[in-house]
Design an enzyme around this catalytic site. Structure first.
Site, PDB file in Angstrom:
ATOM      1  N   CYS A  74       0.866  -1.182   0.000  1.00  0.00           N
ATOM      2  CA  CYS A  74       0.000   0.000   0.000  1.00  0.00           C
ATOM      3  C   CYS A  74       0.904   1.234   0.000  1.00  0.00           C
ATOM      4  CB  CYS A  74      -0.877  -0.019   1.250  1.00  0.00           C
ATOM      5  SG  CYS A  74      -1.919   1.430   1.360  1.00  0.00           S
ATOM      6  N   CYS A 198      -5.121   6.085  -4.215  1.00  0.00           N
ATOM      7  CA  CYS A 198      -4.393   4.812  -4.102  1.00  0.00           C
ATOM      8  C   CYS A 198      -2.967   5.047  -4.594  1.00  0.00           C
ATOM      9  CB  CYS A 198      -5.093   3.742  -4.939  1.00  0.00           C
ATOM     10  SG  CYS A 198      -4.242   2.166  -4.885  1.00  0.00           S
TER      11      CYS A 198
HETATM   12  N1  LIG Z   1      -6.076  -2.655  -1.755  1.00  0.00           N
HETATM   13  C1  LIG Z   1      -4.821  -2.942  -2.342  1.00  0.00           C
HETATM   14  C2  LIG Z   1      -3.621  -2.560  -1.525  1.00  0.00           C
HETATM   15  C3  LIG Z   1      -3.682  -1.159  -1.002  1.00  0.00           C
HETATM   16  C4  LIG Z   1      -3.383  -0.070  -2.039  1.00  0.00           C
HETATM   17  C5  LIG Z   1      -3.260   1.256  -1.378  1.00  0.00           C
HETATM   18  N2  LIG Z   1      -4.405   1.951  -0.987  1.00  0.00           N
HETATM   19  C6  LIG Z   1      -2.186   2.142  -1.957  1.00  0.00           C
HETATM   20  O1  LIG Z   1      -2.143   3.339  -1.584  1.00  0.00           O
HETATM   21  O2  LIG Z   1      -1.341   1.664  -2.689  1.00  0.00           O
HETATM   22  C7  LIG Z   1      -4.694  -4.420  -2.703  1.00  0.00           C
HETATM   23  O3  LIG Z   1      -5.111  -5.285  -1.915  1.00  0.00           O
HETATM   24  O4  LIG Z   1      -4.143  -4.698  -3.755  1.00  0.00           O
END
Ligand SMILES: N[C@@H](CCC[C@H](N)C(=O)O)C(=O)O
Length: 257
Positions: A74, A198
């Site tokens: 993340c 994200c």
């Molecule tokens: N939900 C994603 C991982 C998290 C991504 C995140 N919010 C970021 O900032 O990169 C997954 O399970 O692939």
């Protein structure tokens, strides 16, 4: 057992942070993590992050999605964790930490955290989308009507559909705004809905846009629901390296639960 928690957000991607250097948190309790992330019954967050001791480096990051499952990298969470490590006095203005995808270098100045992301040597260009892994898997596709688009339903269709199926992918919808600026909205796996930002997603968008020739710049601005992020990188022998995700990471509140 009671836990002291710290709430952080990075461009609106929000996290519950727990100092687990004493190993007091039950890491296999999926229901408890999901409860803590629940916006109605718990604290509320897109994910939960543990800061743990590391034998050689500043700390270790353990990341869980809001559904309670440990997941891949993340980017915004990593940036928030650097700010949390500074608040705890674990680091001053630089960090090297281990996450699920390897070692990360970072710097912090005020509330701006720069986080080095993994090198990317495989970018798949398909007819209507690009797929790449920037620590987490990302599907990237253009959407002209991005402001009025139903991210949750269209994102879920792609996330659960072939070729991703149950394992899934995060899904990023993109609109070009200038030669080095893109509007991005992301459906996140494990949250199973749109998040305001994200980090691995905007990193994927920046590299994908460069790969398919939509930008020639190696410093790209990404406008997300929760603000603005920057991604810069180098390219050498078909590998994106020296990839940095840059943006604000802010402490919101602290409590006990
Ligand atoms: N939900 C994603 C991982 C998290 C991504 C995140 N919010 C970021 O900032 O990169 C997954 O399970 O692939």
């Amino acid at each position: 057992m009671q836990h002291t928690f710290y709430k952080y957000q990075g461009t609106g991607n929000d996290f519950v942070m727990i100092d687990n250097r004493q190993q007091t948190f039950d890491k296999n309790n999926t229901k408890q993590v999901a409860f803590l992330c629940d916006r109605r019954f718990g604290i509320g967050a897109d994910g939960l992050i543990l800061l743990e001791n590391h034998l050689e480096h500043d700390f270790k990051m353990v990341y869980y999605n809001a559904d309670g499952n440990e997941s891949s990298m993340c980017g915004n969470g990593g940036r928030c964790l650097v700010a949390f490590a500074k608040q705890l006095g674990v680091i001053s203005d630089k960090a090297v930490f281990e996450a699920i995808d390897g070692l990360h270098h970072a710097t912090i100045e005020g509330d701006i955290v720069k986080l080095q992301m993994v090198d990317v040597n495989t970018v798949e260009k398909h007819e209507n989308h690009v797929f790449l892994d920037t620590g987490s898997p990302h599907h990237v596709q253009f959407e002209e009507n991005i402001e009025d688009f139903n991210i949750k339903s269209k994102g879920a269709e792609i996330r659960y559909g072939a070729p991703y199926n149950e394992a899934g992918s995060n899904v990023n919808f993109v609109k070009k705004q200038s030669d080095n600026e893109f509007r991005v909205r992301t459906y996140e796996r494990g949250v199973e809905g749109e998040t305001l930002s994200c980090g691995t997603g905007v990193t994927a968008v920046a590299l994908a846009m460069h790969y398919i020739g939509e930008t020639e710049k190696n410093h790209v601005t990404l406008n997300v629901e929760g603000g603005k992020l920057e991604v810069c990188f180098d390219v050498e022998n078909n590998t994106y390296n020296n990839v940095w995700l840059i943006g604000p990471a802010k402490f919101v509140f602290k409590g006990t639960i």
